[in-house]
Design an enzyme around this catalytic site. Structure first.
Site, PDB file in Angstrom:
ATOM      1  N   ASP A  43       0.975  -1.067   0.018  1.00 35.70           N
ATOM      2  CA  ASP A  43      -0.031  -0.026   0.098  1.00 35.70           C
ATOM      3  C   ASP A  43       0.924   1.344  -0.060  1.00 35.70           C
ATOM      4  OD1 ASP A  43      -2.584   1.399   1.990  1.00 35.70           O
ATOM      5  OD2 ASP A  43      -2.186   1.466  -0.244  1.00 35.70           O
TER       6      ASP A  43
ATOM      7  N   LYS B 141       2.803   3.391  -5.628  1.00 39.99           N
ATOM      8  CA  LYS B 141       2.385   2.490  -6.590  1.00 39.99           C
ATOM      9  C   LYS B 141       3.289   1.871  -7.648  1.00 39.99           C
ATOM     10  CE  LYS B 141      -1.004   3.397  -4.160  1.00 39.99           C
ATOM     11  NZ  LYS B 141      -1.060   2.533  -2.782  1.00 39.99           N
TER      12      LYS B 141
ATOM     13  N   ASP C 169      -3.233  -2.835  -2.353  1.00 41.30           N
ATOM     14  CA  ASP C 169      -4.131  -2.030  -2.554  1.00 41.30           C
ATOM     15  C   ASP C 169      -4.159  -1.263  -3.626  1.00 41.30           C
ATOM     16  OD1 ASP C 169      -5.181   0.775  -0.664  1.00 41.30           O
ATOM     17  OD2 ASP C 169      -6.472  -0.558  -1.609  1.00 41.30           O
ATOM     18  N   ASN C 170      -5.144  -0.502  -4.169  1.00 38.65           N
ATOM     19  CA  ASN C 170      -5.303   0.547  -5.365  1.00 38.65           C
ATOM     20  C   ASN C 170      -4.907  -0.247  -6.596  1.00 38.65           C
ATOM     21  OD1 ASN C 170      -3.821   2.071  -2.379  1.00 38.65           O
ATOM     22  ND2 ASN C 170      -5.707   2.500  -3.485  1.00 38.65           N
TER      23      ASN C 170
ATOM     24  N   GLU D  93     -11.447   4.321  -1.143  1.00 40.05           N
ATOM     25  CA  GLU D  93     -11.793   4.517   0.212  1.00 40.05           C
ATOM     26  C   GLU D  93     -12.685   5.734   0.382  1.00 40.05           C
ATOM     27  OE1 GLU D  93      -8.758   3.612  -0.553  1.00 40.05           O
ATOM     28  OE2 GLU D  93      -7.328   5.195   0.251  1.00 40.05           O
TER      29      GLU D  93
END
Ligand code: 72M
Ligand code: MG
Length: 214
Positions: free
Chosen positions: A141, A144, A169-170, A199
């Site tokens: 997380d 990126k 994540d993401n 989120e």
């Protein structure tokens, strides 16, 4: 001097959560981010997916890349069996200082080792300096564009074993296209996408769960 968003998030925890109660810390942060200021925590919706993966894996050693304010650190540590360890890496000292206090407020310090530094520098030291053999679960997380190089680095350092789980994540927003292409096309991974939302918003995002096949 003007406070920072992480400082205001910590104040909200100290004001609204009960010391020693991890669930109240998680709720206080989610309430703060929904009602006061958005912050890049994995959040409640993706957090439930994170919880289900952690519970399913029941890991003894976990690595988290990108602590930020410690929201996912608390969610993960809260579900770990006794004697299990979560090592979380954070290179911003201001964020690390806030995260330490959030983790302390939740009463989970025993299960968490927050290490200040860059993942690229610390991953090669995991075995020698932190007594790690392999990780059962890694939660990605952080920036990126570091997901793929750090995954390859963990492979190269022998930190993944047959069955190790990577949870990222993401993968849609902000997006990690090179990482996604790698884990979905490599014969060394079995990948699964969990569709969700960024989120505290209605924007699509999701988590990618990848099993290392050895
Ligand atoms: C366009 C756009 C922008 C923002 C969003 C929203 C959005 C939603 C999200 O869930 C996100 O996770 C993010 C996001 O950017 N996360 C980056 C998170 C970094 C934290 O990790 C730390 N760190 C970064 N690299 C390293 C590293 N090598 N070693 C150690 N710590 C590192 C930093 O110090 C921070 O503590 C953004 C959505 C869309
Ligand atoms: Mg994130």
């Amino acid at each position: 001097t003007q406070s920072t968003r992480p400082q205001r998030l910590l104040s909200a925890v100290q004001k609204n959560a009960t010391r020693g109660d991890p669930c109240s810390v998680v709720k206080a942060i989610d309430q703060f981010c929904r009602s006061k200021e958005w912050a890049m925590n994995v959040g409640d919706e993706k957090g439930c997916i994170l919880d289900s993966v952690v519970s399913e894996v029941n890991p003894t050693t976990v690595l988290e890349l990108g602590t930020y304010c410690g929201y996912s650190t608390v969610r993960i540590a809260n579900l770990l069996p006794p004697h299990a360890k979560l090592i979380t890496l954070e290179f911003n000292p201001d964020f690390a200082a806030i995260a330490r206090q959030v983790i302390a407020w939740s009463g989970l310090e025993e299960k968490v080792q927050l290490v200040e530094g860059a993942s690229g520098d610390l991953i090669p030291k995991m075995k020698e300096d932190f007594g790690v053999k392999t990780f059962d679960l890694v939660f990605l997380d952080h920036w990126k564009d570091r997901y793929l190089p750090d995954t390859k680095l963990m492979e190269a350092c022998g930190l993944l074993r047959k069955g190790s789980i990577l949870l990222a994540d993401n993968v849609i927003c902000p997006g990690t296209p090179d990482y996604l292409e790698y884990v979905r096309s490599s014969p060394r991974y079995e990948s699964q996408y969990f569709k969700s939302h960024l989120e505290y918003t209605k924007v699509e995002d999701g988590l990618e769960k990848s099993v290392f096949l050895g």
